[in-house]
Design a protein around this motif. Structure first.
Motif, mmCIF file in Angstrom:
data_model
loop_
_atom_site.group_PDB
_atom_site.id
_atom_site.type_symbol
_atom_site.label_atom_id
_atom_site.label_comp_id
_atom_site.label_asym_id
_atom_site.label_seq_id
_atom_site.Cartn_x
_atom_site.Cartn_y
_atom_site.Cartn_z
ATOM 1 N N MET A 29 0.823 -1.202 0.000
ATOM 2 C CA MET A 29 0.000 0.000 0.000
ATOM 3 C C MET A 29 0.857 1.252 0.000
ATOM 4 N N ALA A 30 1.918 1.263 0.814
ATOM 5 C CA ALA A 30 2.774 2.447 0.907
ATOM 6 C C ALA A 30 3.479 2.740 -0.408
ATOM 7 N N ASP A 31 3.836 1.716 -1.124
ATOM 8 C CA ASP A 31 4.569 1.902 -2.385
ATOM 9 C C ASP A 31 3.671 2.314 -3.539
ATOM 10 N N HIS A 32 2.401 1.912 -3.498
ATOM 11 C CA HIS A 32 1.604 2.048 -4.715
ATOM 12 C C HIS A 32 0.308 2.854 -4.579
ATOM 13 N N TYR A 33 -0.195 3.064 -3.341
ATOM 14 C CA TYR A 33 -1.561 3.568 -3.280
ATOM 15 C C TYR A 33 -1.796 4.773 -2.378
ATOM 16 N N TYR B 175 -4.389 15.352 2.665
ATOM 17 C CA TYR B 175 -4.953 14.017 2.431
ATOM 18 C C TYR B 175 -3.866 12.953 2.340
ATOM 19 N N GLU B 176 -2.727 13.314 1.748
ATOM 20 C CA GLU B 176 -1.644 12.335 1.634
ATOM 21 C C GLU B 176 -1.032 12.032 3.000
ATOM 22 N N ASN B 177 -0.925 13.039 3.852
ATOM 23 C CA ASN B 177 -0.388 12.781 5.186
ATOM 24 C C ASN B 177 -1.362 11.963 6.020
ATOM 25 N N MET B 178 -2.660 12.140 5.789
ATOM 26 C CA MET B 178 -3.627 11.244 6.440
ATOM 27 C C MET B 178 -3.461 9.820 5.915
ATOM 28 N N ALA B 179 -3.188 9.675 4.616
ATOM 29 C CA ALA B 179 -3.029 8.349 4.021
ATOM 30 C C ALA B 179 -1.827 7.613 4.606
ATOM 31 N N TRP B 180 -0.808 8.368 5.035
ATOM 32 C CA TRP B 180 0.376 7.729 5.614
ATOM 33 C C TRP B 180 0.096 7.161 7.002
ATOM 34 N N ASN B 181 -0.998 7.583 7.638
ATOM 35 C CA ASN B 181 -1.340 7.017 8.947
ATOM 36 C C ASN B 181 -1.485 5.509 8.846
ATOM 37 N N GLY B 182 -0.759 4.793 9.693
ATOM 38 C CA GLY B 182 -0.782 3.340 9.665
ATOM 39 C C GLY B 182 0.255 2.739 8.748
ATOM 40 N N LEU B 183 0.955 3.574 7.990
ATOM 41 C CA LEU B 183 1.943 3.075 7.029
ATOM 42 C C LEU B 183 3.341 3.654 7.278
ATOM 43 N N THR B 184 3.511 4.367 8.381
ATOM 44 C CA THR B 184 4.792 5.042 8.601
ATOM 45 C C THR B 184 5.920 4.084 8.958
ATOM 46 N N GLN B 185 5.555 2.843 9.365
ATOM 47 C CA GLN B 185 6.604 1.885 9.713
ATOM 48 C C GLN B 185 7.099 1.093 8.503
ATOM 49 N N THR B 186 6.551 1.350 7.360
ATOM 50 C CA THR B 186 7.020 0.673 6.151
ATOM 51 C C THR B 186 8.311 1.302 5.669
ATOM 52 N N THR B 187 8.961 0.624 4.752
ATOM 53 C CA THR B 187 10.199 1.172 4.175
ATOM 54 C C THR B 187 9.921 2.521 3.516
ATOM 55 N N ALA B 188 8.851 2.606 2.741
ATOM 56 C CA ALA B 188 8.517 3.864 2.072
ATOM 57 C C ALA B 188 8.139 4.936 3.092
ATOM 58 N N GLY B 189 7.439 4.525 4.175
ATOM 59 C CA GLY B 189 7.049 5.483 5.204
ATOM 60 C C GLY B 189 8.249 6.063 5.921
ATOM 61 N N THR C 98 11.252 6.306 4.745
ATOM 62 C CA THR C 98 11.939 7.169 3.790
ATOM 63 C C THR C 98 11.246 8.529 3.709
ATOM 64 N N TYR C 99 9.927 8.524 3.686
ATOM 65 C CA TYR C 99 9.150 9.769 3.606
ATOM 66 C C TYR C 99 9.408 10.642 4.827
ATOM 67 N N LEU C 100 9.385 10.059 6.021
ATOM 68 C CA LEU C 100 9.552 10.841 7.247
ATOM 69 C C LEU C 100 11.010 11.212 7.517
ATOM 70 N N SER C 101 11.943 10.604 6.807
ATOM 71 C CA SER C 101 13.349 10.976 6.984
ATOM 72 C C SER C 101 13.617 12.383 6.474
ATOM 73 N N ASN C 102 12.719 12.899 5.665
ATOM 74 C CA ASN C 102 12.800 14.289 5.222
ATOM 75 C C ASN C 102 12.177 15.152 6.313
ATOM 76 N N PRO C 103 12.922 16.049 6.937
ATOM 77 C CA PRO C 103 12.394 16.842 8.060
ATOM 78 C C PRO C 103 11.138 17.629 7.710
ATOM 79 N N ASP C 104 11.091 18.179 6.517
ATOM 80 C CA ASP C 104 9.895 18.932 6.119
ATOM 81 C C ASP C 104 8.661 18.021 6.073
ATOM 82 N N ASN C 105 8.853 16.823 5.525
ATOM 83 C CA ASN C 105 7.735 15.869 5.472
ATOM 84 C C ASN C 105 7.286 15.477 6.874
ATOM 85 N N ALA C 106 8.258 15.217 7.748
ATOM 86 C CA ALA C 106 7.935 14.793 9.113
ATOM 87 C C ALA C 106 7.167 15.881 9.855
ATOM 88 N N THR C 107 7.600 17.155 9.650
ATOM 89 C CA THR C 107 6.909 18.268 10.315
ATOM 90 C C THR C 107 5.476 18.406 9.817
#
Length: 563
Positions: A477-481, A518-532, A534-543
């Protein structure tokens, strides 16, 4: 033939008309009527409408009902003396001035042959009903393929009986008549058929009926009825030559669709029958019939996977008695879910936005065929961990069950956070979408595991890659949807009475975009994935992830807006 037709229009006929189409009446449909210009009225009755004729009910009141628990068989009566059943759902009546007949399909558990039989009741001159068994010289299947020429080489037998008492006649002695088959055209009203095509009924004209001893093979008392063993109020001759009248009959038989319904309802478990008979489920029988017929193709009943799926879903509904059913989506809303106004409203708004199955179709580029059950569960855990939502899959019934934590519908806390938030409607919609994707992933993976060819070849290839990963569904889901979850949230958000929050964000956070939210809501539940990660490793994204999800939880509308 012209003379016979003239009698039809000019006389008060002795009609034995066993109408008509290949459909049995639905107990949830209005009365269906054919009316010929001469004044003959043909009605297709359902069981409840039939009950309004006290004379007919009196005639059959002593017949024992078949010992079936299914409500569907409530209209099936067993005539013990003759060892057959009559189906009151196939009732047809013919009326002409003061004349009236009723006709029913006869069914036998162990028939001697496949010849079609009908039970015929005709109102006699003393206001009672005479009764006959009509046995045609063809099966129901043959009748649909016979021409008029073919039919004219067949013979129909009329056996007089009285179904309220023991038989008083020698049933080897029957009436046979001079017969001619023909067709007649009736006006087709809107509720019976097409406005453009009138109904053509194939019918049998019988006249000059005589007794015939089947064993001896000879007629008894030609053209007179001195040898008739019954009186005129109980099983007399089907025609009366002194009045120069005729019998008109058209066989009643069950269509493949009607047989399909019989088979379904007769093979339910005791528990499923109990659900069907429950007073709290009075509409369920009609709903199931409508659903099955909508998925039935009489030209392809053996290998039709859609119909098999439909039958299985209908049985699943009965196994989950008391649930609310979304027949179009093939989704069952457990009482725990349907009785929660806020949860049900979130589901209804998702449906208004296009429905879960359409969302899943967008995800997987194929029609969703998994059965879904949605329920609320207190103190929900998933894989032994507390969770807001969890999905399981039953391979036997190919059913996914989506569970949402009961408390989450009202309020929630994020892990390691002391803050308690009132759950927004948008967040409830999001968790249902998230879990529905799990449901379809379970179904698709199972189909691959049993070597079923999927129309979505992309999934089949990716599944082989992802199935090796721990928590592969979240990784998938994190990679594709993420973008598709975001789009689904955008569509439903406009229906959640949240314009105040939308205006608040637009006025106070001009640098934010709704796509980001909406995309940050979509990441809820998926932050522990590899893609998640990677996404949160960017400080701006994490904030933004933290700020925007907190803002939604704090300010988005938490109140349901359904009637």
């Amino acid at each position: 033939m012209r003379k016979i037709k003239n009698h039809l229009w000019k006389s008060i006929l002795f009609l034995g008309l066993l109408i008509l189409t290949t459909n049995c009446a639905d107990d949830d449909q209005p009365l269906k009527v054919l009316e010929q210009k001469s004044g003959i009225i043909i009605k297709q009755l359902n069981y409840q409408e039939l009950l309004s004729d006290n004379k007919v009910i009196e005639k059959i009141q002593d017949i024992q009902k078949l010992q079936k628990k299914s409500l569907y068989n409530k209209s099936t009566k067993y005539i013990a003396e003759y060892d057959f059943s009559i189906d009151l759902e196939t009732a047809k009546t013919v009326e002409l001035e003061n004349y009236k007949t009723y006709n029913f399909l006869i069914q036998r558990e162990n028939p001697q042959d496949d010849k079609l039989e009908n039970l015929f009741l005709r109102l006699n001159n003393v206001g009672e009903y005479d009764t006959y068994i009509l046995k045609y010289d063809f099966s129901a299947t043959e009748f649909e393929n016979l021409t008029i020429v073919d039919l004219n080489n067949r013979r129909t037998e009329y056996t007089p009986i009285d179904i309220a008492f023991s038989p008083t006649t020698n049933t080897s002695e029957k009436y046979i008549c001079t017969e001619t088959w023909d067709t007649i055209e009736f006006i087709s009203p809107r509720d019976f058929g097409s406005d453009e095509n009138n109904i053509i009924v194939t019918f049998l004209v019988s006249s000059e009926c005589v007794w015939f001893n089947e064993g001896a093979g000879i007629p008894i008392g030609e053209n007179n009825y001195e040898n008739d063993p019954t009186d005129t109020s109980s099983g007399g001759a089907p025609t009366d030559t002194t009045n120069n009248n005729y019998v008109y009959s058209t066989p009643v038989f069950k269509s493949p669709e009607a047989k399909m319904l019989d088979d379904f309802f007769e093979n339910l478990t005791d528990g499923q029958n109990d659900c069907l008979n429950s007073q709290s489920n009075l509409d369920l029988h009609s709903e199931i019939k409508t659903f099955l017929k909508a998925n039935f193709d009489e030209n392809n009943t053996t290998l039709d996977e859609n119909f098999i799926d439909a039958q299985n879903f209908a049985k699943l509904v009965l196994d989950n008695c008391g649930s609310q059913v979304d027949w179009a989506e093939k989704i069952i809303l457990d009482p725990s879910f349907k009785n929660n106004i806020k949860a049900l409203c979130a589901y209804e708004k998702l449906k208004e936005a296009g429905g879960l199955k359409q969302i899943l179709k967008d995800f997987f580029n194929t029609k969703s065929t998994a059965n879904l059950i949605i329920k609320l569960e207190p103190n929900l855990t998933c894989n032994n961990n507390p969770s807001f939502g969890c999905t399981s899959f039953n391979k036997t019934t190919q059913t996914a069950t989506i569970s949402v934590d009961t408390d989450y519908i009202t309020e929630f806390q994020w892990q390691n956070s002391p803050v308690v938030y009132k759950t927004p409607m948008l967040s409830i919609a999001k968790i249902i979408i998230h879990e529905a994707i799990h449901a379809q992933l379970f179904y698709n993976a199972y189909q691959v595991d049993i070597n079923t060819e999927l129309s979505d070849k992309t999934f089949e290839d990716l599944y082989e890659e992802y199935r090796k990963l721990e928590g592969w569904q979240h990784e998938y889901m994190a990679d594709h949807y993420i973008s598709i979850i975001s789009s689904a949230l955008e569509e439903v958000h406009l229906l959640l009475n949240d314009q105040g929050y939308i205006n608040y964000i637009n006025n106070n956070y001009p640098d934010w975009t709704w796509q980001q939210i909406y995309e940050n809501m979509a990441w809820n539940g998926l932050t522990q994935t590899t893609a998640g990660q990677t996404y949160l490793s960017n400080p701006d994204n994490a904030t933004l992830y933290s700020l925007q999800n907190t803002n939604v939880a704090t300010n988005s509308n938490e109140t349901q807006n359904c009637d």
